[in-house]
Design a protein around this motif. Sequence first.
Motif, mmCIF file in Angstrom:
data_model
loop_
_atom_site.group_PDB
_atom_site.id
_atom_site.type_symbol
_atom_site.label_atom_id
_atom_site.label_comp_id
_atom_site.label_asym_id
_atom_site.label_seq_id
_atom_site.Cartn_x
_atom_site.Cartn_y
_atom_site.Cartn_z
ATOM 1 N N ASN A 347 0.920 -1.363 -0.039
ATOM 2 C CA ASN A 347 0.162 -0.198 -0.061
ATOM 3 C C ASN A 347 0.827 1.271 0.080
ATOM 4 N N LEU A 400 -7.066 -6.770 2.947
ATOM 5 C CA LEU A 400 -7.014 -6.619 4.349
ATOM 6 C C LEU A 400 -8.331 -6.836 4.986
ATOM 7 N N PHE B 15 6.905 9.605 0.471
ATOM 8 C CA PHE B 15 5.461 9.791 0.447
ATOM 9 C C PHE B 15 5.267 11.374 1.043
ATOM 10 N N THR B 18 6.738 14.265 -1.273
ATOM 11 C CA THR B 18 6.077 14.662 -2.571
ATOM 12 C C THR B 18 4.592 15.189 -2.301
ATOM 13 N N ILE B 19 4.151 14.813 -1.232
ATOM 14 C CA ILE B 19 2.760 15.260 -0.820
ATOM 15 C C ILE B 19 2.973 16.605 -0.381
ATOM 16 N N ARG B 22 3.181 18.676 -3.375
ATOM 17 C CA ARG B 22 1.903 18.929 -3.856
ATOM 18 C C ARG B 22 1.072 19.954 -3.241
ATOM 19 N N THR B 83 -5.132 6.392 6.932
ATOM 20 C CA THR B 83 -4.692 5.278 7.262
ATOM 21 C C THR B 83 -4.336 4.244 6.166
ATOM 22 N N GLY B 84 -3.521 3.290 6.347
ATOM 23 C CA GLY B 84 -2.867 2.423 5.093
ATOM 24 C C GLY B 84 -4.051 1.162 5.126
ATOM 25 N N HIS B 85 -4.613 0.755 6.300
ATOM 26 C CA HIS B 85 -5.679 -0.296 6.005
ATOM 27 C C HIS B 85 -7.058 0.282 6.034
ATOM 28 N N ALA B 86 -8.049 -0.582 5.842
ATOM 29 C CA ALA B 86 -9.287 -0.046 5.543
ATOM 30 C C ALA B 86 -9.981 -0.653 6.904
ATOM 31 N N TYR B 102 -11.002 10.734 8.593
ATOM 32 C CA TYR B 102 -10.240 9.934 8.323
ATOM 33 C C TYR B 102 -10.118 9.727 6.702
ATOM 34 N N MET B 104 -8.098 7.186 3.535
ATOM 35 C CA MET B 104 -7.405 6.016 3.156
ATOM 36 C C MET B 104 -6.343 6.466 2.145
ATOM 37 N N LYS B 105 -5.168 5.581 2.130
ATOM 38 C CA LYS B 105 -4.115 5.575 1.427
ATOM 39 C C LYS B 105 -4.068 4.690 0.226
ATOM 40 N N PRO B 106 -3.741 5.284 -1.034
ATOM 41 C CA PRO B 106 -3.403 6.517 -1.488
ATOM 42 C C PRO B 106 -4.732 7.154 -1.619
ATOM 43 N N CYS B 107 -4.441 8.395 -1.177
ATOM 44 C CA CYS B 107 -5.751 9.142 -1.608
ATOM 45 C C CYS B 107 -5.706 10.307 -2.494
ATOM 46 N N ASP B 108 -6.696 10.624 -3.095
ATOM 47 C CA ASP B 108 -6.831 11.758 -4.137
ATOM 48 C C ASP B 108 -6.423 13.267 -3.635
ATOM 49 N N LYS B 115 -10.941 17.948 2.607
ATOM 50 C CA LYS B 115 -10.875 17.488 3.987
ATOM 51 C C LYS B 115 -10.187 18.535 4.970
#
Lengths: 586, 143
Positions: A347, A400, B15, B18-19, B22, B83-86, B102, B104-108, B115
């Motif tokens: 991820n 996951l 990460f 870069t972000i 941006r 968060t990396g996990h859902a 919250y 989720m990664k990767p996000c627009d 947000k």
Amino acid sequence: MGESLNERKAFYQELTRKIRILIIIVSFFPMILTTGTLFYRFNLTYTDKIQAHISELVQKHTQNIDTFLLEKLGNIRFVARYFDTIQQTPTEFLQQHLAVLKSEYGDVFTDLGLVNSTGIQFAYEGPFKFENADYSKAEWFVKAKDKPFYISDVFAGLRGHPHFIIAVKVGSNGTDYTLRSTINFGSFNSLVGNIHIGETGIAFIINGKGQLQTKTDVGLHPPIIASMLGLSSDNKNKTVFAKKQDASGNRYLCVISKLKNIDWLMVFRQDIDDAFHDLWKTQMLTLVILVFGCMAILFVAFTLPRNIVTLISSADKKSDVMNKQVIESGKLATIGELAAGIAHEINNPVAIMVEEAGWIEDLLEEEDLNGAENLDEFIRALHQINTQGKRCKEITHKLLSFARKTDSTINDVQINDAVREIVSLTAQMARYNNVAIETKLTQGIPYIRISPSELQQVILNLINNAIDAMEKSGGTIQIETNISKIEKNHLVISIEDNGPGIPKDNLDRIFDPFFTTKAVGKGTGLGLSICYGIIQKMKGKIDVYSQVGIGTKFRIWIPFQEALTEMTDNDTDYHTTDKENRYEEN
Amino acid sequence: MKKIKLLLVDDEKAFLDTITKRLEKREVTVSAVYSGKDALVELENNKTIEAVVLDVKMPGMDGIQTLVEIKKEFPLVEVIMLTGHATVETAIDGMKMGAFDYLMKPCDIDVLVSKVEAAVEKKRQHEEKITEARIREITERRV
């Protein structure tokens, strides 16, 4: 594998053998002991009883015969007292008294006679013509000479058929005479002959020399009778018991009793087979029962262990299968964890890649590349990177959530709280898609023991599906909880949308794994299949009702325990309050 | 609108860099730190930070712990969990601890920006209300 199978087979055989031996020992030992003891004691007691019975019978008859002889002797002695040659002639005297005796005692006395000291019968009264018969050489006369009275053995004598004589001495006018009377042999014989026990039990009398004094139907060998003589005891009141065997091998019982007044022996003889017939019948029955018992035990000893071992082996097989399943599910859990780890690791790099692509996009906007030939291609490629990155994200998220399925800690869950929580989570997404979620939660539904995260997964899946279905049109999702009226001790959750519905052809297949109507790359076709599996595991049920153009309704039944109902009954009243929460669209 | 001052917390340096670039391109002033501890230090040093974007999974002090600390020390600062996990649970936990939202990664990037803007908006309204309340208090005291 084959070796362990053989080992197991050997073990089962050994087990069978052990159980069999145990059954045989435990059953046989007490049975044989009991039967043996009973058999022996019964035998002893019954033999005593039979002997006592025969002994008493013989003794009684001996007494009877004694009494009979004594009485007859008394009669003759009585007659002898009245002998007087002066008043009547001897013949007249005999005539008179024989008539009296006959009228009193019937046919017992055959005749009367008077014998002088030289052995000449000078007077006689009776059916024969024995006047002046000479008895001087007769055995009875010789023996009676010196005694006041005498009872002879049975003999044939002058008349040629067996009889015996009672002789009494009389004295008249200084001269000694002997009054003799013949006793009817038939009437005496019947006294003894009447003794019959069983089929072979007979009685007879022998004299001191071992000569038969009565008639018997059975042929008796002189040596046998002689052997009986030796048994006679000195004690006159006792009977003697003996078990003997004759020449032909027949075993018989012999009971001997001595008469008091004469040197005669009363002998009772019965075949042992006959005397103990009843006992042996009982013994035979016991033996038959014993044999049948043993056969039954043997039968049980051979069939029962086999059955038990079959049961054990099938139980073993089942537990083997269970073990395999446990290992299998353990493997799945491990795979799940692995997948989760990998998904998480992938991820981050994907996120970086997507961000970098975005950064290039940002920079491209700034650069003066309007003239560049491939600008459009650059932008398209960057978009593609972005899209594929998102696709990766979706896959890792699915992985996951699949891994999370193994987290199934069981808790007491209040279904309404769980539904509210999920609805609040999905409200945002629903809002984006123009979908309203309505809940109609019945209060007082019992707690259920399930894994909350699994239930969340199921409901979330169904809500997401509904939202996806109504993506274009928008609509309403109605979630209801209630206590089931159809299934006892179940609660029901229904999730209903007014979307496009599911075509009939697909309806049968929606729970199949990998069945999806979504575009390639959008859906995995696992969602409902996983839901189905989870509900099955909760021992619940899930069904679907759909009509094209009207909507789709999913219903889930989950069982609860009766005991938990009361807990919640106290603080809530669950028939009246239907609370409605409405998450309006913005 | 006043330029937003944002703190980014993530242990993934590539990460984060870069972000940061941006976001700065989108008129956001960004400070970037690589751990929860540094985040707390940065917040202490730079009181003008209005919002924090916080990664949940970090070595050492994780996202949730950091969130609790931030909410304790700087209650007005809004936090967005990344968060990396859902895992719904983590998200719920975060919300319970006072996170604004919250992601989720990767996000627009645009979603992230919107947000953040919403969070900052909320924070500014909060501050305004507090200021108003203070002014009222002061004026009332004078009367």
